[in-house]
Write an enzyme that holds these catalytic residues in place. Sequence first.
Site, short mmCIF file in Angstrom:
data_model
loop_
_atom_site.label_atom_id
_atom_site.label_comp_id
_atom_site.label_asym_id
_atom_site.label_seq_id
_atom_site.Cartn_x
_atom_site.Cartn_y
_atom_site.Cartn_z
N SER A 1 18.56 -14.42 -113.69
CA SER A 1 19.00 -15.13 -112.48
C SER A 1 18.73 -14.31 -111.22
CB SER A 1 20.47 -15.52 -112.58
OG SER A 1 21.25 -14.43 -112.97
N GLY B 1 19.56 -15.22 -121.51
CA GLY B 1 20.80 -14.98 -122.26
C GLY B 1 20.88 -13.61 -122.89
N GLY C 1 21.02 -10.78 -121.05
CA GLY C 1 21.65 -9.84 -120.13
C GLY C 1 20.64 -8.99 -119.38
N TYR D 1 34.68 -12.22 -116.50
CA TYR D 1 34.09 -11.25 -115.56
C TYR D 1 35.00 -11.11 -114.34
CZ TYR D 1 30.51 -9.10 -112.61
OH TYR D 1 29.81 -8.24 -111.79
N ASP E 1 22.11 -6.07 -110.00
CA ASP E 1 20.98 -6.79 -110.57
C ASP E 1 19.93 -7.12 -109.50
OD1 ASP E 1 22.68 -6.68 -112.70
OD2 ASP E 1 23.18 -8.81 -112.69
N GLU F 1 24.50 -15.88 -105.17
CA GLU F 1 25.23 -15.95 -106.44
C GLU F 1 26.74 -16.05 -106.20
OE1 GLU F 1 24.44 -14.54 -110.84
OE2 GLU F 1 23.08 -14.10 -109.22
C1 GLA Z 1 26.44 -8.40 -114.35
C2 GLA Z 1 26.62 -8.44 -112.85
C3 GLA Z 1 26.39 -7.05 -112.22
C4 GLA Z 1 27.22 -5.99 -112.93
C5 GLA Z 1 27.05 -6.08 -114.44
C6 GLA Z 1 27.97 -5.15 -115.18
O1 GLA Z 1 25.10 -8.12 -114.68
O2 GLA Z 1 25.72 -9.36 -112.28
O3 GLA Z 1 26.68 -7.09 -110.85
O4 GLA Z 1 28.57 -6.09 -112.56
O5 GLA Z 1 27.29 -7.41 -114.92
O6 GLA Z 1 27.65 -3.82 -114.94
#
Ligand code: GLA
Length: 391
Positions: free
Chosen positions: A136, A130, A132, A229, A180, A168
Amino acid sequence: MALGNLSAVVEQAKSGFSERFGGNPEVVAAAPGRVNLIGEHTDYNGGYVFPAAIDRFVVVAGRRTQGPSRLVSLEPSAGEAEPFRAADLYRKEVRGWAAYAAGVAWVLQQEGFEDVPDVEAVVASNVPLGSGVSSSAALELAFGKLYDALGRYQLSNKELALYGQRCENRFVGVNCGIMDQMASAMGVADSAIFLDTVTLDIDPCPLPDGISIVLCDTRKPRQLSASQYNERRSQCEAAAKALGLELLRDATLEMLEGARDALDPVVFRRAWHVVTENARCLEFREALKAGDSDLCGWLLRDSHLTLRDDYEVSCRELNVMSEAANAAPGCIGARMTGAGFGGACVALVRIEALGDFVNKASAEYVKRAGREGAFLVCRAVDGARVVESSL
Ligand code: GLA
């Protein structure tokens, strides 16, 4: 040191495996979390990002089984997943954390790999949840490496990153970009990786000596409401379309200014963030290479401002944390990192001031936010890998 950190998690996964399943795993795989230095909400616009894989890992210890897949997480709140058969995934829903693992098996099947194995597996992790930092994506990459080793597919980490993203997008249902998974797969020790999200070319840039990455966690759980998002994503797509482009990556500020009257004001501000952020990401790479820490700091702070005011993905806690961090001793620059809506800030901090930095920033954060933050000094590490294998 990074490896010490990893071996503790590896030991947890292995002993968890013996306790739960008896005997030894055939493969132990590890994948790191990530922190993004700059280039936020640019990846799904085909833009540039600048993340680093960090020394916090998801580790999976696994073995092929003839029975259904049984996945156990040592995270007390996660627990044991409902068993499933890899061959049945096309018609079976997997809920919770195990969807990130099962989804990778599903993608492999979709890609035509035969005999995707069922596994008994135990997951251990020291990636904060959680905050960021992409636990995942790390889970997807750790399972990607496990399946790859057991199935002898010989996939590259780049391919596994793309499969993780597909898992995902199509299995879990979050419409994320590629940052990510690429960070977790392709990280380079002591470097941040500058990534072009269209070509997937990577330029690993060594982090300057004497500077640490500090993750300043607001402890306000990240509410990546998928709907917010995805809304940002479609606003970007609307802006690109209005400019006659496929991706906002190809927009310039002049083009955007020229279309101001034709664009919805909210869509204009979203695009403003993306276009300026993309430019900042490029400039940051040059500034980092040139050792221009003042410029790096300005770019980080500017990034926070457009995320806060134009992209509107910050929150009170992230604003307080970034102000507290930027004002603390030794800070080169700080900003919110990741998707936003809670989570953490990233700060670049001079090593000699680390103690003072954490004391001042945490005291200021408690005073103004009314809750305790958490501060993690991170090292940049190599990406996902098989740690042990008896195959
Ligand atoms: C999340 C998403 C990424 C990216 C970021 C914002 O982490 O998984 O792909 O878009 O947000 O930069």
